[in-house]
Write an enzyme that holds these catalytic residues in place. Sequence first.
Site, PDB file in Angstrom:
ATOM      1  N   ASP A  17       0.810  -1.229   0.000  1.00 27.57           N
ATOM      2  CA  ASP A  17       0.000   0.000   0.000  1.00 27.57           C
ATOM      3  C   ASP A  17       0.836   1.269   0.000  1.00 27.57           C
ATOM      4  OD1 ASP A  17      -2.255  -1.633   0.103  1.00 27.57           O
ATOM      5  OD2 ASP A  17      -2.209  -1.689   2.296  1.00 27.57           O
ATOM      6  N   LYS A  42       1.762   2.055  -5.149  1.00 30.63           N
ATOM      7  CA  LYS A  42       2.302   1.484  -6.406  1.00 30.63           C
ATOM      8  C   LYS A  42       1.375   1.790  -7.584  1.00 30.63           C
ATOM      9  CE  LYS A  42       2.321  -2.561  -4.361  1.00 30.63           C
ATOM     10  NZ  LYS A  42       2.075  -2.158  -2.961  1.00 30.63           N
ATOM     11  N   GLY A  48      -4.660  -4.318  -3.780  1.00 27.60           N
ATOM     12  CA  GLY A  48      -5.625  -3.258  -4.091  1.00 27.60           C
ATOM     13  C   GLY A  48      -4.828  -2.028  -4.471  1.00 27.60           C
ATOM     14  N   HIS A  49      -4.805  -1.710  -5.762  1.00 23.92           N
ATOM     15  CA  HIS A  49      -4.006  -0.584  -6.257  1.00 23.92           C
ATOM     16  C   HIS A  49      -4.939   0.525  -6.722  1.00 23.92           C
ATOM     17  CE1 HIS A  49      -0.538  -3.623  -7.206  1.00 23.92           C
ATOM     18  NE2 HIS A  49      -0.860  -3.559  -5.931  1.00 23.92           N
ATOM     19  N   GLN A  99       1.903  -6.144  -3.212  1.00 26.17           N
ATOM     20  CA  GLN A  99       2.373  -6.255  -1.822  1.00 26.17           C
ATOM     21  C   GLN A  99       3.676  -5.451  -1.647  1.00 26.17           C
ATOM     22  OE1 GLN A  99       1.273  -9.637  -3.299  1.00 26.17           O
ATOM     23  NE2 GLN A  99      -0.657  -8.710  -2.717  1.00 26.17           N
TER      24      GLN A  99
HETATM   25  P1  GDP Z   1      -0.761   0.268  -3.569  1.00 29.85           P
HETATM   26  O1  GDP Z   1      -1.389  -0.990  -3.085  1.00 29.85           O
HETATM   27  O2  GDP Z   1       0.712   0.318  -3.316  1.00 29.85           O
HETATM   28  O3  GDP Z   1      -1.095   0.597  -4.997  1.00 29.85           O
HETATM   29  O4  GDP Z   1      -1.381   1.439  -2.677  1.00 29.85           O
HETATM   30  P2  GDP Z   1      -2.940   1.633  -2.339  1.00 29.85           P
HETATM   31  O5  GDP Z   1      -3.618   2.115  -3.547  1.00 29.85           O
HETATM   32  O6  GDP Z   1      -3.467   0.434  -1.645  1.00 29.85           O
HETATM   33  O7  GDP Z   1      -2.840   2.745  -1.225  1.00 29.85           O
HETATM   34  C1  GDP Z   1      -2.270   3.994  -1.478  1.00 29.85           C
HETATM   35  C2  GDP Z   1      -3.365   5.067  -1.279  1.00 29.85           C
HETATM   36  O8  GDP Z   1      -2.749   6.328  -1.189  1.00 29.85           O
HETATM   37  C3  GDP Z   1      -4.340   5.165  -2.441  1.00 29.85           C
HETATM   38  O9  GDP Z   1      -5.606   5.535  -1.951  1.00 29.85           O
HETATM   39  C4  GDP Z   1      -3.748   6.269  -3.307  1.00 29.85           C
HETATM   40  O10 GDP Z   1      -4.721   6.944  -4.096  1.00 29.85           O
HETATM   41  C5  GDP Z   1      -3.213   7.165  -2.249  1.00 29.85           C
HETATM   42  N1  GDP Z   1      -2.044   7.963  -2.644  1.00 29.85           N
HETATM   43  C6  GDP Z   1      -1.024   7.636  -3.480  1.00 29.85           C
HETATM   44  N2  GDP Z   1      -0.097   8.626  -3.508  1.00 29.85           N
HETATM   45  C7  GDP Z   1      -0.568   9.594  -2.681  1.00 29.85           C
HETATM   46  C8  GDP Z   1      -0.035  10.853  -2.253  1.00 29.85           C
HETATM   47  O11 GDP Z   1       1.039  11.261  -2.634  1.00 29.85           O
HETATM   48  N3  GDP Z   1      -0.789  11.571  -1.371  1.00 29.85           N
HETATM   49  C9  GDP Z   1      -1.992  11.107  -0.901  1.00 29.85           C
HETATM   50  N4  GDP Z   1      -2.645  11.875  -0.030  1.00 29.85           N
HETATM   51  N5  GDP Z   1      -2.504   9.941  -1.265  1.00 29.85           N
HETATM   52  C10 GDP Z   1      -1.792   9.181  -2.135  1.00 29.85           C
HETATM   53  P1  IMO Z   2      -1.005  -4.213  -2.209  1.00 29.56           P
HETATM   54  O1  IMO Z   2      -0.544  -4.775  -3.530  1.00 29.56           O
HETATM   55  C1  IMO Z   2      -0.995  -4.650   2.139  1.00 29.56           C
HETATM   56  C2  IMO Z   2      -1.089  -8.734   3.695  1.00 29.56           C
HETATM   57  C3  IMO Z   2      -2.328  -9.197   4.448  1.00 29.56           C
HETATM   58  C4  IMO Z   2      -1.676 -10.166   5.436  1.00 29.56           C
HETATM   59  C5  IMO Z   2      -0.595 -10.825   4.603  1.00 29.56           C
HETATM   60  C6  IMO Z   2      -1.002 -12.163   4.001  1.00 29.56           C
HETATM   61  O2  IMO Z   2      -2.273  -3.474  -2.271  1.00 29.56           O
HETATM   62  O3  IMO Z   2       0.113  -3.452  -1.563  1.00 29.56           O
HETATM   63  P2  IMO Z   2      -2.581 -12.842   1.982  1.00 29.56           P
HETATM   64  O4  IMO Z   2      -4.037 -12.631   1.746  1.00 29.56           O
HETATM   65  O5  IMO Z   2      -1.710 -12.263   0.916  1.00 29.56           O
HETATM   66  O6  IMO Z   2      -2.241 -14.277   2.242  1.00 29.56           O
HETATM   67  O7  IMO Z   2      -2.261 -12.062   3.340  1.00 29.56           O
HETATM   68  O8  IMO Z   2      -0.300  -9.915   3.539  1.00 29.56           O
HETATM   69  N1  IMO Z   2      -1.344  -8.216   2.329  1.00 29.56           N
HETATM   70  C7  IMO Z   2      -1.262  -6.918   2.009  1.00 29.56           C
HETATM   71  N2  IMO Z   2      -1.035  -5.832   2.779  1.00 29.56           N
HETATM   72  N3  IMO Z   2      -1.135  -4.506   0.804  1.00 29.56           N
HETATM   73  C8  IMO Z   2      -1.328  -5.591   0.020  1.00 29.56           C
HETATM   74  O9  IMO Z   2      -1.333  -5.526  -1.326  1.00 29.56           O
HETATM   75  C9  IMO Z   2      -1.448  -6.862   0.619  1.00 29.56           C
HETATM   76  N4  IMO Z   2      -1.671  -8.116   0.142  1.00 29.56           N
HETATM   77  C10 IMO Z   2      -1.590  -8.927   1.204  1.00 29.56           C
HETATM   78  O10 IMO Z   2      -2.951  -8.120   5.088  1.00 29.56           O
HETATM   79  O11 IMO Z   2      -1.047  -9.450   6.457  1.00 29.56           O
HETATM   80 MG    MG Z   3      -2.933  -1.582  -1.833  1.00 31.38          MG
END
Ligand code: GDP
Ligand code: IMO
Ligand code: MG
Length: 429
Positions: A13, A16, A40-41, A224
């Site tokens: 998270d 990415k 979840g991206h 991840q």
């Molecule tokens: P990922 O799994 O690495 O793709 O990250 P996620 O999408 O799960 O979580 C990142 C969250 O931060 C998302 O809701 C993005 O829209 C948000 N985000 C990304 N870059 C920024 C930033 O520079 N500032 C803020 N406030 N939010 C951001």
């Molecule tokens: P993105 O790509 C954050 C965590 C779960 C748990 C562990 C194992 O959005 O960054 P799993 O279901 O993969 O067997 O769970 O990994 N986990 C993540 N945490 N971002 C993710 O993906 C994750 N995908 C799995 O919360 O701790």
């Molecule tokens: Mg994510």
Amino acid sequence: MATVIVIGSQWGDEGKGKIVDILTQDAHVVARYQGGHNAGHTVVIGDQEYVLHLIPSGILHPDKKCMIGNGVVIDPAALMQEVEDLEQKGIRLDGRFYISKNAHLIMPYHLALEKWSELSKGDRKIGTTGRGIGPTYSDKMARIGFRVSDLLYPDLFRKKLKSNLSYYNPLIKALYRGEEIKAEPILRDYSRYAERIRSWASDVSLLIHESMNRGEHILCEGAQGTLLDVDHGTYPFVTSSNSTAGGACTGLGFGPSKVDHVIGIVKAYTTRVGSGPFPSEVTGDLEQRFRSIGKEFGASTGRPRRCGWFDALVVQYSVRINALSSCALTKLDVLDGFDPIPICTGYRYKGAMIKEFPTESAVLEACEPVYEEFPGWKCSTVGVKDFQKLPEKARNYIKRLEDLIRVPFSLISTGQKREETILIGNPFH
Ligand code: GDP
Ligand code: IMO
Ligand code: MG
């Protein structure tokens, strides 16, 4: 031609999705190489928010090819749902979307097995996303998994399913007193999925190889983060795939000599979802503040993310494990109101200082963070596009992070939207 790998440098998270969307402008192909719909991206374009789980975040660029590699595990029901959601938003996939025939399929019994496995662990549960990821990779290693190509041969699929159920059903009954899993509903559902998946099923390694030979740019999207990698993360509190850079080679089918740049996505602080050690974690009001300003809730499960300060040891470790060429710093703006801003620069373990990230979770659990404090800048950085326009204290914070991790930032993100970004270098050039 260049091949660039995007990886998460912390516990996932990091943002990415947003960075992949930006880098896709320069790429011809975007490919996911591991994980599944546990990811979840989030990508925000204008007022529209998209959350991608299985499909590469590059899909929002209508002229780019997107691929899912052999290292990914696919729940066909989740894939169908995601495709449908995208199509409803006007995103077309056909003709530019490919799935490796060697990618493994998540089966309904994997979800049940995971639920029981988590229950049996009590307070040592992993806190998985409950998507069946672990049991599917287990079956892959045990050589009883289903590949996408199995969908193309219904008779073989039926035989294999019957054989797997004759193995799992007695176990499920004896160990968990669970209901017998029946073959027929699975056969019915999976033959329906096969109708659509058939047109996407491809030799992704070959497609990438041909694309490389044409001199095209390839962007490999990791899911991840490094600390969730099954080998290099905080085992057993990890996911079941190699989310580190090496996973791109095995998960897509090309050799390490093809890689030109590895970019690590780094959040300006740290978050983690699920159980496991997290030395720089904060609690109480501070955690609530991070969570509400940073919207730190899981994009897949909606679970609140645990929050903490930037941990330099974590990112230094990530730099080493992935041989990072550059980093992208995200969510700088979330720190706008915090003062002071601590950075974890070491751990105290049994009275002694540790400067290297320990590989054993039991040691990490007993580590106390040692902080260096930075004055906060207490003004908005949201949407800043030029490094020089950042407040001086924010620039000093960034420079200190760079000194600590010893890798330059090629990009700094100052908001959710595409344009809320400071571009410093281009990983493709
Ligand atoms: P990922 O799994 O690495 O793709 O990250 P996620 O999408 O799960 O979580 C990142 C969250 O931060 C998302 O809701 C993005 O829209 C948000 N985000 C990304 N870059 C920024 C930033 O520079 N500032 C803020 N406030 N939010 C951001
Ligand atoms: P993105 O790509 C954050 C965590 C779960 C748990 C562990 C194992 O959005 O960054 P799993 O279901 O993969 O067997 O769970 O990994 N986990 C993540 N945490 N971002 C993710 O993906 C994750 N995908 C799995 O919360 O701790
Ligand atoms: Mg994510």
